[in-house]
Design an enzyme around this catalytic site. Structure first.
Site, mmCIF file in Angstrom:
data_model
loop_
_atom_site.group_PDB
_atom_site.id
_atom_site.type_symbol
_atom_site.label_atom_id
_atom_site.label_comp_id
_atom_site.label_asym_id
_atom_site.label_seq_id
_atom_site.Cartn_x
_atom_site.Cartn_y
_atom_site.Cartn_z
ATOM 1 N N ASP A 146 29.292 23.686 -28.016
ATOM 2 C CA ASP A 146 30.489 24.409 -29.611
ATOM 3 C C ASP A 146 30.869 24.128 -30.599
ATOM 4 O O ASP A 146 30.798 24.702 -31.372
ATOM 5 C CB ASP A 146 31.021 25.799 -28.514
ATOM 6 C CG ASP A 146 31.065 27.042 -29.713
ATOM 7 O OD1 ASP A 146 30.255 27.467 -29.752
ATOM 8 O OD2 ASP A 146 32.460 27.128 -29.435
ATOM 9 N N ARG A 205 27.181 25.911 -37.840
ATOM 10 C CA ARG A 205 26.400 26.409 -38.003
ATOM 11 C C ARG A 205 27.694 27.657 -39.199
ATOM 12 O O ARG A 205 27.009 27.443 -40.174
ATOM 13 C CB ARG A 205 26.981 27.777 -37.006
ATOM 14 C CG ARG A 205 25.465 27.811 -35.680
ATOM 15 C CD ARG A 205 26.063 28.024 -35.133
ATOM 16 N NE ARG A 205 26.698 28.946 -34.901
ATOM 17 C CZ ARG A 205 27.208 30.413 -34.398
ATOM 18 N NH1 ARG A 205 28.048 30.056 -33.704
ATOM 19 N NH2 ARG A 205 27.674 31.825 -34.966
ATOM 20 N N HIS A 260 37.971 39.048 -24.557
ATOM 21 C CA HIS A 260 37.739 38.058 -25.849
ATOM 22 C C HIS A 260 37.617 39.369 -26.743
ATOM 23 O O HIS A 260 36.497 40.619 -26.507
ATOM 24 C CB HIS A 260 36.273 37.911 -25.843
ATOM 25 C CG HIS A 260 35.227 36.699 -27.113
ATOM 26 N ND1 HIS A 260 36.256 36.209 -27.185
ATOM 27 C CD2 HIS A 260 34.839 37.049 -28.238
ATOM 28 C CE1 HIS A 260 36.128 35.525 -28.597
ATOM 29 N NE2 HIS A 260 34.741 36.494 -29.106
ATOM 30 N N SER A 320 27.628 30.869 -27.685
ATOM 31 C CA SER A 320 29.212 30.350 -28.342
ATOM 32 C C SER A 320 29.767 31.329 -27.514
ATOM 33 O O SER A 320 30.793 30.387 -26.829
ATOM 34 C CB SER A 320 28.851 30.692 -29.413
ATOM 35 O OG SER A 320 30.757 30.603 -30.251
ATOM 36 N N LYS A 350 32.199 29.716 -23.707
ATOM 37 C CA LYS A 350 33.323 29.187 -23.736
ATOM 38 C C LYS A 350 34.230 30.595 -22.713
ATOM 39 O O LYS A 350 35.197 29.573 -21.874
ATOM 40 C CB LYS A 350 34.126 29.662 -25.015
ATOM 41 C CG LYS A 350 33.573 28.499 -25.835
ATOM 42 C CD LYS A 350 34.425 28.443 -27.265
ATOM 43 C CE LYS A 350 33.855 29.933 -27.980
ATOM 44 N NZ LYS A 350 33.917 29.977 -29.209
HETATM 45 N N1 URA Z 1 33.535 33.924 -31.855
HETATM 46 C C1 URA Z 1 32.839 32.798 -32.162
HETATM 47 O O1 URA Z 1 33.194 31.914 -30.665
HETATM 48 N N2 URA Z 1 31.344 31.831 -32.081
HETATM 49 C C2 URA Z 1 30.492 32.396 -33.057
HETATM 50 O O2 URA Z 1 29.548 31.910 -32.962
HETATM 51 C C3 URA Z 1 31.325 33.614 -33.359
HETATM 52 C C4 URA Z 1 32.491 34.258 -33.672
#
Ligand code: URA
Length: 427
Positions: A159, A166, A80, A181, A185
């Site tokens: 999310d 957000r 990631h 978040s 995932k």
């Molecule tokens: N990327 C994400 O998936 N979530 C966030 O809150 C910020 C960046």
């Protein structure tokens, strides 16, 4: 909600049950948009304890499906990135790791803010449709060792809802909200070993090194609390990672790197791949790094990316340099240095936004050959718009203002600042 917020003000923990009510309630409509926004604002102001961040991650994770892949001889790996400019590392890491025999299945997103998304890049290969069901992705892994596909709608619906709120309410920038978040995932998408590329600098989510390290530590702790092995590389984002900004050009940059061009892009990709190979195979870093380098230098990783693209239905024309040059590198406008000096500063956010805007008008992106610390002679090319239609004078002026030269020599930036590790707690 008032009581929860009072607790947060006093520094008390909320606990999983309360967080379930807050998040689940928003999804089911029992908690209003205003109440949920108050909660998000309170998290931005008072933060959450690590225990509550873990609980929030679990609540988010439990809001949807968790993928479970068929067993293979080595654990699945995933990476990631918190988002950077000219960052096509996934297009290198996936084939390097797969060529090393480590299964790699990554769900990626589309462009976010000033940065490009891996899925937009994959779609530059004609015929490739990354929106595939997980069963098809597993078949691609069976065949090639890796798959990169678009984020499934069924994973972590909480999310999706919270991130939207957000974004609309200016409550994105909070360590526990960002970490939960991202990690929810990652946990839902089924891998067992992870490398996190946490960017720091003017083009990153977290501009300071201190904040970036804190975000990385929290994400590592969240992953290890779920029994996952992970490493985090805090890498520089005070300049574009590669030389190309814009989906088509970034694909080209990645293929160049896989064809032997050495750059910060290839160096960081090797580092991230080595961390994953080391964690997945349980071998020392030096051994993993030697394997990753061999796979890149021998062309095995490039051949592997061709296999992956082909197995996902993509055409391989872009692997020909002549074709890439013919298709993408038409000169739509160049800016040259009006003085000699050294590259001092690059405004990554403005540069990224400019490239996106140019792409939305049909351009391919910006080729940006300079790095911080490079010596520049008057008249040298600093950057070039690539596309069929000339960039307007205002585009050229904006591009020019993204790069600052100075008389004094300045040092190149480090590729990365720290590497952090987390092992699951032994019980
Ligand atoms: N990327 C994400 O998936 N979530 C966030 O809150 C910020 C960046």
């Amino acid at each position: 909600m008032r009581n929860y917020i009072l607790k947060m003000q006093k520094g008390e923990e909320l606990g999983k049950e309360a967080l379930q009510k807050i998040v689940g309630g928003y999804l089911s409509g029992k908690v209003t948009r205003e109440e949920e926004t108050d909660f998000l604002r309170a998290v931005c102001t008072y933060s959450l304890s690590e225990k509550d961040a873990i609980a929030l991650t679990e609540v988010m994770l439990e809001s949807g499906k968790t993928l479970c892949f068929k067993k293979r001889s080595l654990p699945y790996a995933d990476k990631h990135s918190t988002g950077g400019l000219a960052d096509s590392t996934t297009l290198l890491v996936a084939p390097i790791v797969a060529a090393a025999g480590v299964p790699f299945l990554k769900m990626s997103g589309r462009k976010l803010g000033h940065t490009g998304g891996t899925i937009d890049k994959l779609e530059k290969f004609k015929g490739l449709n990354p929106e595939m069901p997980i069963e098809s992705a597993e078949r691609v892994v069976d065949k090639t060792g890796a798959a990169i596909i678009a984020q499934s709608e069924e994973l972590v619906p909480a999310d999706k809802a919270l991130y939207k709120l957000r974004d609309e309410t200016g409550t994105v920038k909070s360590l526990p909200l960002i970490a939960s978040s991202i990690v929810s995932k990652k946990l839902a998408s089924g891998a067992d070993v992870f490398v996190l590329d946490v960017k720091t600098g003017n083009g990153a989510f977290m501009e300071s090194l201190k904040e970036s390290v804190a975000l990385a530590r929290l994400m590592l702790n969240l992953l290890s609390s779920h029994g996952k092995k992970a490493a985090a590389v805090i890498s520089d984002m005070d300049e574009p990672l590669g030389n190309a900004i814009g989906g088509a050009l970034e694909v080209s940059d990645a293929i160049e790197a896989l064809s032997g061009k050495e750059s910060r892009l290839s160096e960081l990709s090797l580092l991230l791949s080595s961390e994953l190979i080391s964690l997945a195979k349980n071998v020392r870093f030096a051994e993993a790094a030697a394997e990753a380098k061999r796979l890149l230098e021998s062309g095995a990783a490039k051949a592997k990316l061709m296999e992956i693209i082909s197995a996902e239905g993509g055409d391989l024309t872009l692997f020909s340099k002549e074709e890439r040059d013919r298709l993408f590198f038409a000169n739509a406008g160049t800016i040259c240095a009006d003085r000699s000096g050294y590259v001092k500063k690059i405004d990554c956010v403005s540069l990224g936004n400019l490239a996106r805007e140019f792409e939305s008008l049909g351009g391919y992106g910006i080729y940006f050959p300079k790095k911080i610390g490079d010596a520049v002679e008057k008249g040298d090319v600093l950057a070039r718009f690539c596309g069929e239609t000339p960039a307007s004078p205002s585009f050229l002026a904006r591009l020019s203002s993204c790069i600052v030269l100075q008389d004094a020599v300045c040092n190149p930036l480090p590729l990365f600042y720290e590497i952090l590790k987390a092992d699951p707690p032994s019980v």
